[in-house]
Write a protein that holds these residues in place. Structure first.
Motif, PDB file in Angstrom:
ATOM      1  N   LYS A  11       0.387  -1.417   0.357  1.00 33.65           N
ATOM      2  CA  LYS A  11      -0.229  -0.431  -0.214  1.00 33.65           C
ATOM      3  C   LYS A  11       0.839   0.857  -0.220  1.00 33.65           C
ATOM      4  CE  LYS A  11      -3.450   2.414   2.507  1.00 33.65           C
ATOM      5  NZ  LYS A  11      -4.477   1.975   3.973  1.00 33.65           N
ATOM      6  N   TYR A  12       2.018   1.558   0.687  1.00 33.82           N
ATOM      7  CA  TYR A  12       2.833   2.814   1.283  1.00 33.82           C
ATOM      8  C   TYR A  12       3.657   2.254   0.133  1.00 33.82           C
ATOM      9  CZ  TYR A  12       0.841   3.552   5.539  1.00 33.82           C
ATOM     10  OH  TYR A  12      -0.355   3.394   6.571  1.00 33.82           O
ATOM     11  N   ALA A  13       4.414   1.516  -0.766  1.00 31.44           N
ATOM     12  CA  ALA A  13       4.942   1.550  -2.009  1.00 31.44           C
ATOM     13  C   ALA A  13       4.531   1.826  -3.081  1.00 31.44           C
ATOM     14  CB  ALA A  13       5.167   0.023  -2.157  1.00 31.44           C
ATOM     15  N   ALA A  14       2.848   1.526  -3.403  1.00 27.85           N
ATOM     16  CA  ALA A  14       2.288   2.855  -4.310  1.00 27.85           C
ATOM     17  C   ALA A  14       2.471   4.393  -4.072  1.00 27.85           C
ATOM     18  CB  ALA A  14       1.100   2.353  -4.902  1.00 27.85           C
ATOM     19  N   LEU A  15       2.550   4.288  -2.637  1.00 33.18           N
ATOM     20  CA  LEU A  15       2.209   6.469  -2.850  1.00 33.18           C
ATOM     21  C   LEU A  15       4.043   6.731  -3.167  1.00 33.18           C
ATOM     22  CD1 LEU A  15       0.600   6.054   0.812  1.00 33.18           C
ATOM     23  CD2 LEU A  15      -0.322   7.643  -1.883  1.00 33.18           C
ATOM     24  N   ASN A  16       4.959   5.696  -2.481  1.00 26.13           N
ATOM     25  CA  ASN A  16       5.812   6.040  -2.806  1.00 26.13           C
ATOM     26  C   ASN A  16       6.158   6.674  -3.939  1.00 26.13           C
ATOM     27  OD1 ASN A  16       6.554   4.926  -0.156  1.00 26.13           O
ATOM     28  ND2 ASN A  16       7.965   3.397  -1.252  1.00 26.13           N
ATOM     29  N   GLU A  17       5.936   6.215  -5.359  1.00 26.15           N
ATOM     30  CA  GLU A  17       5.604   6.906  -6.724  1.00 26.15           C
ATOM     31  C   GLU A  17       5.290   8.376  -7.098  1.00 26.15           C
ATOM     32  OE1 GLU A  17       3.779   3.996  -9.592  1.00 26.15           O
ATOM     33  OE2 GLU A  17       5.177   2.391  -7.835  1.00 26.15           O
ATOM     34  N   ALA A  18       4.653   8.824  -5.975  1.00 28.72           N
ATOM     35  CA  ALA A  18       3.604   9.768  -5.440  1.00 28.72           C
ATOM     36  C   ALA A  18       4.508  10.878  -4.884  1.00 28.72           C
ATOM     37  CB  ALA A  18       2.372   9.866  -4.810  1.00 28.72           C
ATOM     38  N   GLY A  19       5.972   9.729  -4.392  1.00 36.35           N
ATOM     39  CA  GLY A  19       6.520  11.186  -3.507  1.00 36.35           C
ATOM     40  C   GLY A  19       6.282  11.376  -2.260  1.00 36.35           C
ATOM     41  N   LYS A  20       5.939  10.372  -1.465  1.00 40.57           N
ATOM     42  CA  LYS A  20       4.855  10.047  -0.399  1.00 40.57           C
ATOM     43  C   LYS A  20       5.861   8.597   0.457  1.00 40.57           C
ATOM     44  CE  LYS A  20       0.586  12.419  -1.229  1.00 40.57           C
ATOM     45  NZ  LYS A  20      -0.422  11.705  -0.571  1.00 40.57           N
ATOM     46  N   SER A  73      -0.019  -2.741  21.454  1.00 37.97           N
ATOM     47  CA  SER A  73      -0.056  -1.179  21.060  1.00 37.97           C
ATOM     48  C   SER A  73      -0.641  -0.541  20.406  1.00 37.97           C
ATOM     49  CB  SER A  73       1.400  -1.193  22.088  1.00 37.97           C
ATOM     50  OG  SER A  73       2.200  -0.947  20.712  1.00 37.97           O
ATOM     51  N   LEU A  74      -0.675   0.964  21.201  1.00 37.35           N
ATOM     52  CA  LEU A  74      -1.197   2.373  20.060  1.00 37.35           C
ATOM     53  C   LEU A  74      -0.203   2.417  18.817  1.00 37.35           C
ATOM     54  CD1 LEU A  74      -2.738   5.367  20.539  1.00 37.35           C
ATOM     55  CD2 LEU A  74      -0.591   5.396  19.872  1.00 37.35           C
ATOM     56  N   ILE A  75      -0.142   2.450  17.600  1.00 39.23           N
ATOM     57  CA  ILE A  75       1.252   2.909  16.833  1.00 39.23           C
ATOM     58  C   ILE A  75       0.423   4.388  16.357  1.00 39.23           C
ATOM     59  CG2 ILE A  75       2.206   2.034  14.757  1.00 39.23           C
ATOM     60  CD1 ILE A  75       1.973  -0.527  15.092  1.00 39.23           C
ATOM     61  N   LYS A  76       1.863   5.194  16.826  1.00 43.13           N
ATOM     62  CA  LYS A  76       1.427   6.202  15.220  1.00 43.13           C
ATOM     63  C   LYS A  76       2.206   6.274  14.099  1.00 43.13           C
ATOM     64  CE  LYS A  76       1.197  12.207  16.397  1.00 43.13           C
ATOM     65  NZ  LYS A  76       1.831  12.721  17.107  1.00 43.13           N
ATOM     66  N   LYS A  77       1.351   6.638  12.777  1.00 43.55           N
ATOM     67  CA  LYS A  77       2.353   6.810  11.747  1.00 43.55           C
ATOM     68  C   LYS A  77       2.065   8.053  10.724  1.00 43.55           C
ATOM     69  CE  LYS A  77       0.050   2.509  10.543  1.00 43.55           C
ATOM     70  NZ  LYS A  77      -1.478   1.680   9.175  1.00 43.55           N
ATOM     71  N   ALA A  78       3.255   8.585  10.315  1.00 44.37           N
ATOM     72  CA  ALA A  78       3.284   9.715   9.692  1.00 44.37           C
ATOM     73  C   ALA A  78       4.212   9.431   8.294  1.00 44.37           C
ATOM     74  CB  ALA A  78       4.010  10.440  10.501  1.00 44.37           C
ATOM     75  N   ILE A  79       2.526   9.859   7.547  1.00 46.91           N
ATOM     76  CA  ILE A  79       2.667  10.378   5.700  1.00 46.91           C
ATOM     77  C   ILE A  79       3.282  11.179   5.792  1.00 46.91           C
ATOM     78  CG2 ILE A  79       1.339   9.928   3.462  1.00 46.91           C
ATOM     79  CD1 ILE A  79      -0.179   8.109   5.186  1.00 46.91           C
ATOM     80  N   VAL A  80       4.725  10.868   4.716  1.00 46.73           N
ATOM     81  CA  VAL A  80       6.089  12.336   4.371  1.00 46.73           C
ATOM     82  C   VAL A  80       6.054  12.653   2.929  1.00 46.73           C
ATOM     83  CG1 VAL A  80       7.984  13.822   4.435  1.00 46.73           C
ATOM     84  CG2 VAL A  80       6.893  12.075   6.951  1.00 46.73           C
ATOM     85  N   THR A  81       5.413  14.113   2.452  1.00 46.93           N
ATOM     86  CA  THR A  81       5.211  14.507   1.468  1.00 46.93           C
ATOM     87  C   THR A  81       6.474  14.830   1.302  1.00 46.93           C
ATOM     88  OG1 THR A  81       2.894  13.970   1.232  1.00 46.93           O
ATOM     89  CG2 THR A  81       4.283  15.239  -0.769  1.00 46.93           C
TER      90      THR A  81
END
Length: 94
Positions: A11-20, A73-81
């Protein structure tokens, strides 16, 4: 600790192509701290940071003495552009 690890899934590898790019971050980290940490560690320019909290799931394990219930446990995620044209190569150190 602000940046714990990059999240590398389909899922996140697809976002990598968009610079995220997605990272698991510390629970108390804010967007400004995350931006500075990514820029320092990877030498890129960050345009935007989106954060989300993923609440832990309830898990039950059945044993001889009965059922044991707990919570992950709770996990916090960040999506960086990143700025247009910049990339992060997670596989360079392998």
């Amino acid at each position: 600790m602000i940046l714990k690890r990059p999240i590398i899934t389909e899922k996140y590898a697809a976002l990598n192509e968009a610079g995220k790019y997605a990272f698991e971050v510390g629970k108390n980290a804010n967007k400004v701290e995350i931006k500075k940490a990514v820029e320092k560690q990877y030498g890129v320019t960050v345009e935007k940071v989106a954060t989300m909290r993923s609440i832990g799931k309830v898990k039950t394990k059945y044993t001889k003495s009965g059922a044991v219930t707990g919570r992950t446990s709770l996990i916090k995620k960040a999506i960086v552009t990143l700025k247009e044209g910049e990339v992060i190569d997670f596989y360079s150190g392998i």
